[in-house]
Write a protein that holds these residues in place. Sequence first.
Motif, PDB file in Angstrom:
ATOM      1  N   SER A 149      -0.534  12.364   3.366  1.00 19.74           N
ATOM      2  CA  SER A 149      -1.434  13.131   2.502  1.00 19.74           C
ATOM      3  C   SER A 149      -2.899  12.859   2.766  1.00 19.74           C
ATOM      4  CB  SER A 149      -1.123  12.809   1.035  1.00 19.74           C
ATOM      5  OG  SER A 149      -1.553  11.489   0.749  1.00 19.74           O
ATOM      6  N   GLY A 150      -3.189  11.759   3.475  1.00 20.75           N
ATOM      7  CA  GLY A 150      -4.584  11.411   3.708  1.00 20.75           C
ATOM      8  C   GLY A 150      -5.201  10.706   2.511  1.00 20.75           C
ATOM      9  N   ALA A 151      -4.356  10.322   1.541  1.00 21.14           N
ATOM     10  CA  ALA A 151      -4.856   9.621   0.362  1.00 21.14           C
ATOM     11  C   ALA A 151      -5.222   8.187   0.719  1.00 21.14           C
ATOM     12  CB  ALA A 151      -3.795   9.626  -0.738  1.00 21.14           C
ATOM     13  N   LYS A 152      -5.909   7.523  -0.211  1.00 17.68           N
ATOM     14  CA  LYS A 152      -6.305   6.141   0.026  1.00 17.68           C
ATOM     15  C   LYS A 152      -5.048   5.268   0.092  1.00 17.68           C
ATOM     16  CE  LYS A 152      -9.896   3.026  -1.721  1.00 17.68           C
ATOM     17  NZ  LYS A 152      -9.088   1.815  -1.523  1.00 17.68           N
ATOM     18  N   PRO A 153      -4.914   4.398   1.101  1.00 17.37           N
ATOM     19  CA  PRO A 153      -3.712   3.575   1.223  1.00 17.37           C
ATOM     20  C   PRO A 153      -3.622   2.514   0.125  1.00 17.37           C
ATOM     21  CG  PRO A 153      -5.314   2.977   2.899  1.00 17.37           C
ATOM     22  CD  PRO A 153      -5.847   4.193   2.213  1.00 17.37           C
ATOM     23  N   SER A 154      -2.406   2.166  -0.257  1.00 18.25           N
ATOM     24  CA  SER A 154      -2.187   1.121  -1.262  1.00 18.25           C
ATOM     25  C   SER A 154      -2.405  -0.251  -0.630  1.00 18.25           C
ATOM     26  CB  SER A 154      -0.759   1.217  -1.784  1.00 18.25           C
ATOM     27  OG  SER A 154       0.143   1.010  -0.707  1.00 18.25           O
ATOM     28  N   ASN A 155      -2.495  -1.277  -1.509  1.00 18.09           N
ATOM     29  CA  ASN A 155      -2.626  -2.633  -0.986  1.00 18.09           C
ATOM     30  C   ASN A 155      -1.402  -3.020  -0.171  1.00 18.09           C
ATOM     31  OD1 ASN A 155      -5.135  -3.152  -2.029  1.00 18.09           O
ATOM     32  ND2 ASN A 155      -4.361  -4.014  -3.946  1.00 18.09           N
ATOM     33  N   ALA A 156      -0.238  -2.580  -0.631  1.00 16.98           N
ATOM     34  CA  ALA A 156       1.001  -2.892   0.104  1.00 16.98           C
ATOM     35  C   ALA A 156       0.927  -2.335   1.517  1.00 16.98           C
ATOM     36  CB  ALA A 156       2.197  -2.308  -0.637  1.00 16.98           C
ATOM     37  N   CYS A 157       0.395  -1.127   1.615  1.00 14.18           N
ATOM     38  CA  CYS A 157       0.256  -0.510   2.927  1.00 14.18           C
ATOM     39  C   CYS A 157      -0.679  -1.332   3.804  1.00 14.18           C
ATOM     40  CB  CYS A 157      -0.265   0.913   2.769  1.00 14.18           C
ATOM     41  SG  CYS A 157      -0.935   1.621   4.294  1.00 14.18           S
ATOM     42  N   CYS A 158      -1.844  -1.695   3.269  1.00 15.56           N
ATOM     43  CA  CYS A 158      -2.814  -2.445   4.082  1.00 15.56           C
ATOM     44  C   CYS A 158      -2.259  -3.792   4.505  1.00 15.56           C
ATOM     45  CB  CYS A 158      -4.112  -2.627   3.299  1.00 15.56           C
ATOM     46  SG  CYS A 158      -5.051  -1.090   3.160  1.00 15.56           S
ATOM     47  N   THR A 159      -1.533  -4.447   3.599  1.00 15.34           N
ATOM     48  CA  THR A 159      -0.938  -5.741   3.939  1.00 15.34           C
ATOM     49  C   THR A 159       0.003  -5.592   5.124  1.00 15.34           C
ATOM     50  OG1 THR A 159      -1.064  -6.352   1.617  1.00 15.34           O
ATOM     51  CG2 THR A 159       0.373  -7.689   3.008  1.00 15.34           C
ATOM     52  N   LYS A 160       0.865  -4.594   5.052  1.00 12.63           N
ATOM     53  CA  LYS A 160       1.817  -4.353   6.142  1.00 12.63           C
ATOM     54  C   LYS A 160       1.093  -3.972   7.428  1.00 12.63           C
ATOM     55  CE  LYS A 160       5.765  -5.241   4.357  1.00 12.63           C
ATOM     56  NZ  LYS A 160       6.451  -6.429   4.874  1.00 12.63           N
ATOM     57  N   LEU A 161       0.089  -3.146   7.255  1.00 16.68           N
ATOM     58  CA  LEU A 161      -0.650  -2.657   8.415  1.00 16.68           C
ATOM     59  C   LEU A 161      -1.330  -3.822   9.136  1.00 16.68           C
ATOM     60  CD1 LEU A 161      -0.891   0.131   9.539  1.00 16.68           C
ATOM     61  CD2 LEU A 161      -2.924   0.498   8.200  1.00 16.68           C
ATOM     62  N   LYS A 162      -1.860  -4.769   8.342  1.00 16.26           N
ATOM     63  CA  LYS A 162      -2.511  -5.933   8.957  1.00 16.26           C
ATOM     64  C   LYS A 162      -1.488  -6.762   9.705  1.00 16.26           C
ATOM     65  CE  LYS A 162      -6.553  -6.107   6.066  1.00 16.26           C
ATOM     66  NZ  LYS A 162      -6.743  -6.067   4.623  1.00 16.26           N
ATOM     67  N   GLN A 163      -0.286  -6.897   9.121  1.00 17.61           N
ATOM     68  CA  GLN A 163       0.768  -7.658   9.801  1.00 17.61           C
ATOM     69  C   GLN A 163       1.168  -6.974  11.105  1.00 17.61           C
ATOM     70  OE1 GLN A 163       3.994  -7.918   7.000  1.00 17.61           O
ATOM     71  NE2 GLN A 163       2.994  -9.489   5.758  1.00 17.61           N
ATOM     72  N   GLN A 164       1.222  -5.650  11.040  1.00 16.81           N
ATOM     73  CA  GLN A 164       1.728  -4.895  12.181  1.00 16.81           C
ATOM     74  C   GLN A 164       0.632  -4.536  13.183  1.00 16.81           C
ATOM     75  OE1 GLN A 164       5.195  -3.148  12.385  1.00 16.81           O
ATOM     76  NE2 GLN A 164       5.588  -5.070  11.333  1.00 16.81           N
ATOM     77  N   LYS A 165      -0.573  -4.988  12.885  1.00 22.36           N
ATOM     78  CA  LYS A 165      -1.703  -4.638  13.751  1.00 22.36           C
ATOM     79  C   LYS A 165      -1.429  -4.908  15.233  1.00 22.36           C
ATOM     80  CE  LYS A 165      -6.608  -5.611  14.182  1.00 22.36           C
ATOM     81  NZ  LYS A 165      -7.038  -6.911  14.669  1.00 22.36           N
ATOM     82  N   PRO A 166      -0.842  -6.084  15.587  1.00 22.91           N
ATOM     83  CA  PRO A 166      -0.590  -6.302  17.023  1.00 22.91           C
ATOM     84  C   PRO A 166       0.435  -5.325  17.587  1.00 22.91           C
ATOM     85  CG  PRO A 166      -0.257  -8.326  15.714  1.00 22.91           C
ATOM     86  CD  PRO A 166      -0.382  -7.192  14.750  1.00 22.91           C
ATOM     87  N   CYS A 167       1.123  -4.608  16.718  1.00 21.78           N
ATOM     88  CA  CYS A 167       2.177  -3.695  17.173  1.00 21.78           C
ATOM     89  C   CYS A 167       1.657  -2.290  17.404  1.00 21.78           C
ATOM     90  CB  CYS A 167       3.279  -3.617  16.126  1.00 21.78           C
ATOM     91  SG  CYS A 167       4.005  -5.203  15.709  1.00 21.78           S
TER      92      CYS A 167
END
Length: 95
Positions: A44-62
């Motif tokens: 949707s292009g909405a602002k990401p949740s904290n859960a999303c950012c946490t996961k995204l930071k973990q998965q950043k090397p991926c």
Amino acid sequence: MMMKSAMCAVVVVALLLLAEVGPMAEAVTCTPTELSPCLPAITSGAKPSNACCTKLKQQKPCLCGYLKNASLKQYVNSPNARKTVASCGIPFPTC
Ligand SMILES: *[C@@H]1O[C@H](CO)[C@@H](O)[C@H](O)[C@H]1NC(C)=O
């Protein structure tokens, strides 16, 4: 003689590379489904949740690996996904 020392050099370099990659490749498992909390933001292009950012930071090397996967790239490389990554304060990877 020459050949043999060249082989040795190759082996040594390979071992150095392994030693280098080992500790740096932390316990992050590249599982695209881990990013499911980000799906609402990405679709949707909405602002990401904290859960999303946490996961995204973990998965950043991926992320680079995901970008190399044709079936994932369409999601990870979409404008909304880029926006999501940016909203989490993560620089979009240049692979
Ligand atoms: C691309 O990602 C999908 C979904 O995770 C996976 O099933 C597939 O094996 C991946 N393909 C490659 C080439 O890594």
